[in-house]
Design a protein around this motif. Structure first.
Motif, PDB file in Angstrom:
ATOM      1  N   MET A   1      -5.889  13.382  -1.842  1.00  0.00           N
ATOM      2  CA  MET A   1      -5.129  14.504  -2.384  1.00  0.00           C
ATOM      3  C   MET A   1      -4.409  14.023  -3.647  1.00  0.00           C
ATOM      4  SD  MET A   1      -2.166  16.548  -0.385  1.00  0.00           S
ATOM      5  CE  MET A   1      -3.025  16.096   1.107  1.00  0.00           C
ATOM      6  N   SER A   2      -4.844  14.480  -4.829  1.00  0.00           N
ATOM      7  CA  SER A   2      -4.253  14.001  -6.077  1.00  0.00           C
ATOM      8  C   SER A   2      -3.981  15.172  -6.991  1.00  0.00           C
ATOM      9  CB  SER A   2      -5.189  13.005  -6.764  1.00  0.00           C
ATOM     10  OG  SER A   2      -6.420  13.603  -7.049  1.00  0.00           O
ATOM     11  N   THR A   3      -2.989  14.979  -7.863  1.00  0.00           N
ATOM     12  CA  THR A   3      -2.610  16.008  -8.827  1.00  0.00           C
ATOM     13  C   THR A   3      -3.221  15.644 -10.165  1.00  0.00           C
ATOM     14  OG1 THR A   3      -0.549  16.253  -7.624  1.00  0.00           O
ATOM     15  CG2 THR A   3      -0.669  17.237  -9.811  1.00  0.00           C
ATOM     16  N   ASN A   4      -3.859  16.617 -10.862  1.00  0.00           N
ATOM     17  CA  ASN A   4      -4.475  16.288 -12.152  1.00  0.00           C
ATOM     18  C   ASN A   4      -3.383  16.032 -13.187  1.00  0.00           C
ATOM     19  OD1 ASN A   4      -3.883  18.905 -13.606  1.00  0.00           O
ATOM     20  ND2 ASN A   4      -5.111  19.720 -11.925  1.00  0.00           N
ATOM     21  N   ALA A   5      -3.731  15.189 -14.218  1.00  0.00           N
ATOM     22  CA  ALA A   5      -2.741  14.717 -15.197  1.00  0.00           C
ATOM     23  C   ALA A   5      -2.076  15.855 -15.970  1.00  0.00           C
ATOM     24  CB  ALA A   5      -3.405  13.728 -16.147  1.00  0.00           C
ATOM     25  N   PRO A   6      -2.820  16.832 -16.523  1.00  0.00           N
ATOM     26  CA  PRO A   6      -2.147  17.912 -17.264  1.00  0.00           C
ATOM     27  C   PRO A   6      -1.126  18.680 -16.423  1.00  0.00           C
ATOM     28  CG  PRO A   6      -4.502  17.908 -17.737  1.00  0.00           C
ATOM     29  CD  PRO A   6      -4.288  16.946 -16.619  1.00  0.00           C
ATOM     30  N   GLN A   7      -1.470  18.923 -15.159  1.00  0.00           N
ATOM     31  CA  GLN A   7      -0.531  19.644 -14.299  1.00  0.00           C
ATOM     32  C   GLN A   7       0.738  18.822 -14.079  1.00  0.00           C
ATOM     33  OE1 GLN A   7      -2.038  20.423 -10.366  1.00  0.00           O
ATOM     34  NE2 GLN A   7      -0.469  21.926  -9.883  1.00  0.00           N
ATOM     35  N   LEU A   8       0.555  17.511 -13.862  1.00  0.00           N
ATOM     36  CA  LEU A   8       1.694  16.641 -13.645  1.00  0.00           C
ATOM     37  C   LEU A   8       2.563  16.553 -14.904  1.00  0.00           C
ATOM     38  CD1 LEU A   8       1.519  13.413 -11.590  1.00  0.00           C
ATOM     39  CD2 LEU A   8       2.969  13.506 -13.591  1.00  0.00           C
ATOM     40  N   GLN A   9       1.904  16.446 -16.071  1.00  0.00           N
ATOM     41  CA  GLN A   9       2.640  16.379 -17.334  1.00  0.00           C
ATOM     42  C   GLN A   9       3.392  17.680 -17.603  1.00  0.00           C
ATOM     43  OE1 GLN A   9      -0.547  15.368 -20.008  1.00  0.00           O
ATOM     44  NE2 GLN A   9      -0.174  13.160 -19.825  1.00  0.00           N
ATOM     45  N   ARG A 192       5.976  15.761  -4.482  1.00  0.00           N
ATOM     46  CA  ARG A 192       6.253  17.181  -4.291  1.00  0.00           C
ATOM     47  C   ARG A 192       4.966  17.997  -4.297  1.00  0.00           C
ATOM     48  NH1 ARG A 192       7.781  21.545  -7.517  1.00  0.00           N
ATOM     49  NH2 ARG A 192       7.883  20.308  -9.415  1.00  0.00           N
ATOM     50  N   PHE A 193       4.059  17.659  -5.235  1.00  0.00           N
ATOM     51  CA  PHE A 193       2.778  18.347  -5.262  1.00  0.00           C
ATOM     52  C   PHE A 193       1.982  18.092  -3.985  1.00  0.00           C
ATOM     53  CE2 PHE A 193       3.030  18.621 -10.048  1.00  0.00           C
ATOM     54  CZ  PHE A 193       3.000  20.002 -10.098  1.00  0.00           C
ATOM     55  N   GLU A 194       2.033  16.843  -3.494  1.00  0.00           N
ATOM     56  CA  GLU A 194       1.335  16.533  -2.254  1.00  0.00           C
ATOM     57  C   GLU A 194       1.919  17.325  -1.096  1.00  0.00           C
ATOM     58  OE1 GLU A 194       1.441  12.375  -1.637  1.00  0.00           O
ATOM     59  OE2 GLU A 194       0.087  11.893  -3.304  1.00  0.00           O
ATOM     60  N   ASN A 195       3.258  17.449  -1.079  1.00  0.00           N
ATOM     61  CA  ASN A 195       3.897  18.238  -0.019  1.00  0.00           C
ATOM     62  C   ASN A 195       3.478  19.702  -0.107  1.00  0.00           C
ATOM     63  OD1 ASN A 195       5.226  16.036   1.030  1.00  0.00           O
ATOM     64  ND2 ASN A 195       7.108  16.375  -0.135  1.00  0.00           N
ATOM     65  N   ILE A 196       3.405  20.196  -1.356  1.00  0.00           N
ATOM     66  CA  ILE A 196       2.965  21.586  -1.537  1.00  0.00           C
ATOM     67  C   ILE A 196       1.532  21.748  -1.039  1.00  0.00           C
ATOM     68  CG2 ILE A 196       2.378  23.320  -3.279  1.00  0.00           C
ATOM     69  CD1 ILE A 196       4.789  22.290  -4.910  1.00  0.00           C
ATOM     70  N   ASP A 197       0.676  20.747  -1.395  1.00  0.00           N
ATOM     71  CA  ASP A 197      -0.711  20.804  -0.939  1.00  0.00           C
ATOM     72  C   ASP A 197      -0.782  20.751   0.589  1.00  0.00           C
ATOM     73  OD1 ASP A 197      -1.559  20.928  -3.519  1.00  0.00           O
ATOM     74  OD2 ASP A 197      -2.073  18.804  -3.694  1.00  0.00           O
ATOM     75  N   LEU A 198       0.063  19.882   1.156  1.00  0.00           N
ATOM     76  CA  LEU A 198       0.079  19.781   2.623  1.00  0.00           C
ATOM     77  C   LEU A 198       0.521  21.090   3.256  1.00  0.00           C
ATOM     78  CD1 LEU A 198       1.572  16.224   3.222  1.00  0.00           C
ATOM     79  CD2 LEU A 198      -0.708  17.009   3.849  1.00  0.00           C
ATOM     80  N   ILE A 199       1.541  21.707   2.659  1.00  0.00           N
ATOM     81  CA  ILE A 199       2.023  22.987   3.184  1.00  0.00           C
ATOM     82  C   ILE A 199       0.916  24.035   3.113  1.00  0.00           C
ATOM     83  CG2 ILE A 199       3.621  24.893   2.751  1.00  0.00           C
ATOM     84  CD1 ILE A 199       5.677  22.766   1.885  1.00  0.00           C
ATOM     85  N   GLU A 200       0.186  24.044   1.972  1.00  0.00           N
ATOM     86  CA  GLU A 200      -0.913  24.998   1.833  1.00  0.00           C
ATOM     87  C   GLU A 200      -2.001  24.718   2.861  1.00  0.00           C
ATOM     88  OE1 GLU A 200      -1.046  27.707  -0.012  1.00  0.00           O
ATOM     89  OE2 GLU A 200       1.012  27.240  -0.621  1.00  0.00           O
TER      90      GLU A 200
END
Length: 585
Positions: A1-9, A192-200
């Motif tokens: 589970m990873s967040t893409n760079a543009p979204q993170l930036q 936080r993104f990982e938590n959001i992904d987990l929640i989804e």
């Protein structure tokens, strides 16, 4: 589970922009205070111009941040926004660094100290504000401290050149700390993104689980409806068969015919027992079992169970033993008998050698009723599953001699209803022991007088109206009731029953619960009572085991018998109703 760079930036830029407003008013206050305090060689006007430049730069950057935050920061905007922030913060850093050119004065040491202190504080504070986007933090620090180092070096004095070197060392330290801060911020955002992904994912899995639960409930309801329908359809012919066999038993038969009749009745009894097992399960599901606890002597129950089930154990070459007991218990004796019968039957069924022991041990304010066997045993992981309905061990071929897999489920359900904990301890290959914890009676049990059934039944002499939509059942009831000295009138629906009762008023009504045209026996009895103008004695007979039907039938208040009804049970019910009606009149 990873967040893409543009979204993170994009998230990093959002965080930086939100920090801008908090630094606006402190910057304005510091700039105005310096403009008021410093009196450099270049004059007040120069400092004032510097303050205006700093305030303007900061105000514009803050306004721009608020404007950008009015809409979500999209990943596609990241490159342009990074360039914009680099430019604005480079200008801001140079503007702050220009203070060194305006305020450093070898002739005014206090003013120089103030300038250095302010610039150090500003650049230190910028770490928390700008480090989410590391390049922006870098350009600001380089702009500010670079201006300070350059000014100090050009002043020519050794002390100021040392200050220039110190400023560059401080810059290196800040950049290292800023890098660590940026990494920590990035990690927090990724988490936080990982938590959001987990929640989804949890939402999706929860939705799937909910769908699966609904599907399972629908399947369970479909199973219950199927079992109820199948049970009802099976009960009708078996009920009629048992009545016909009773009629046949009272006929003149040869010894060979008597033997064949006995075998036929035994086969019918085995079928009836299976159907009654389904009924017991349905009654528990329907919640129409009402415990009637009382004090009673356990030994009477133990003797009865032994007399009924010991022959089955003996037929398999098993030793059946009951340990005599003087214990008096407080429970529902009928329901406890059903629990014990299921436990003992299960022990006989799954034991091939050795034996069965039924015993009771007193423990302070309760007793432990135990059923021991030397059967196949139960693995630890299966010891809860055996209480599930239709779950059987070692019966993949579904041999009817091993039952339906409902006995232990019924025992557990009744035990929970009575509040008697039921447990099992078992070892594969060595046997099992089932324990039931039951309260002791606090007072002496009442003496129960058991009447022996007479060998010959007296004739009833009743006019009986039978309402049933099954022709075989009507015919069997006519023959059987005629042998009991009754005038039996039969009707297939309510309209026919009303016509018959108008011609010959019945003494008793026996009605099937489920009639044609979506009518019920309860409705038919109520209508006939209204027509005859009195509370006519009545019986409901049903082959339905659907929980909702059982609750409806029970709510009618009319005595209920379940198909297949044993002739003895039917006779007893009719005699009791007739005696009660005679006593009232």
């Amino acid at each position: 589970m990873s967040t893409n760079a543009p979204q993170l930036q994009a998230e990093q830029i959002t965080l930086l922009l939100r920090n801008m407003y908090s630094s606006l008013w402190p910057a304005i206050v510091v700039a105005l205070a310096l403009a008021y305090t410093l009196e450099p060689a270049h004059g007040k006007f120069t400092v004032l111009c510097w303050a205006i430049a700093v305030i303007s730069s900061k105000t514009f950057a803050t306004w721009d941040a608020q404007r950008l935050l009015a809409q979500p920061i999209l990943p596609a905007q990241v490159p342009a926004l990074v360039r914009r922030l680099l430019l604005l913060n480079a200008i801001d850093g140079i503007a702050w660094g220009a203070l060194a050119w305006v305020g450093l004065d070898p002739q005014a040491a206090p003013a120089s100290v103030l300038v250095i202190a302010v610039l150090s504080g500003i650049v230190g504070n910028s770490m928390s504000l700008l480090s989410p986007v590391l390049p922006v933090f870098v350009v600001f620090c380089v702009g500010e401290l670079g201006m300070l180092a350059l000014k100090a070096w050009t002043m020519g004095e050794l002390a100021y050149q040392a200050l220039s070197v110190a400023a560059l060392a401080y810059l290196g330290s800040l950049l290292s700390q800023g890098y660590n801060s940026a990494r920590a911020t990035r990690a927090a955002i990724e988490l936080r993104f990982e938590n959001i992904d987990l929640i989804e994912m949890l939402k999706v899995e929860s939705a799937r689980a909910s769908d699966a639960r609904v599907a399972a409930e629908q399947a369970n309801h479909a199973k219950s409806r199927f079992l109820a329908a199948a049970s009802h359809d099976l009960r009708q012919p078996i009920h009629a068969q048992s009545l016909f066999l009773e009629v046949l038993a009272r006929s003149a038969l040869t010894p060979e015919q008597q033997e064949i009749l006995g075998n036929a009745r035994a086969a019918g009894l085995a079928s009836a027992e299976m159907l009654h097992t389904l009924l017991d399960f349905s009654r528990i599901e329907a919640g129409v079992v009402d415990p009637q606890p009382e004090a009673f002597q356990l030994q009477t129950l133990l003797t009865k169970i032994e007399s009924e089930l010991a022959p089955q154990a003996n037929a398999k070459g098993l030793l059946y033993r009951t340990r005599d007991s003087t214990v008096a218990l407080y429970s529902d004796p009928a329901l406890l008998e059903l629990i014990l019968r299921n436990l003992v039957s299960n022990a006989v069924r799954y034991t091939e050698r050795g034996g069965i022991l039924v015993a009771c041990r007193r423990r302070r304010d309760h007793a432990l009723l135990e059923v021991w066997d030397t059967g196949i045993g139960i693995a630890a992981e299966q010891q809860e599953n055996i209480f599930l309905e239709f779950h059987q061990l070692g019966n993949p071929e579904r041999d009817r001699q091993k039952g339906l897999g409902l006995g232990l489920s019924i025992a557990r359900g009744l035990a929970q209803l009575l509040g008697h904990p039921l447990s099992v301890v078992s070892q594969p290959g060595r046997g099992s022991v089932f324990r039931l914890r039951i309260p002791l009676a606090q007072q002496a049990p009442l003496h129960r007088h058991v009447r022996k059934r007479p060998q010959e039944r007296p004739t009833l002499g009743l006019r009986v109206l039978v309402i049933d939509d099954d022709q075989a059942v009507r015919s069997a009831m006519q023959h059987l009731l005629a042998q009991w000295g009754c005038l039996c009138m039969v009707a297939e629906d309510l309209d026919s029953a009303l016509e018959l009762s108008a011609q010959v008023p019945p003494d008793i009504i026996i009605s099937d619960y489920r009639l044609r045209a979506q009518r019920t026996g309860a409705e038919a009895i109520a209508t006939l009572r209204a027509q005859l103008g009195r509370e006519l004695p009545a019986l409901l007979v049903t082959g339905d085991t659907a929980p909702v039907r059982l609750r409806e039938a029970r709510a009618s208040g009319v005595p209920l018998l379940h198909k297949p009804v044993a002739p003895d049970q039917l006779y007893a019910a009719l005699a009791e109703l007739a005696n009660h009606d005679a006593a009232q009149h």
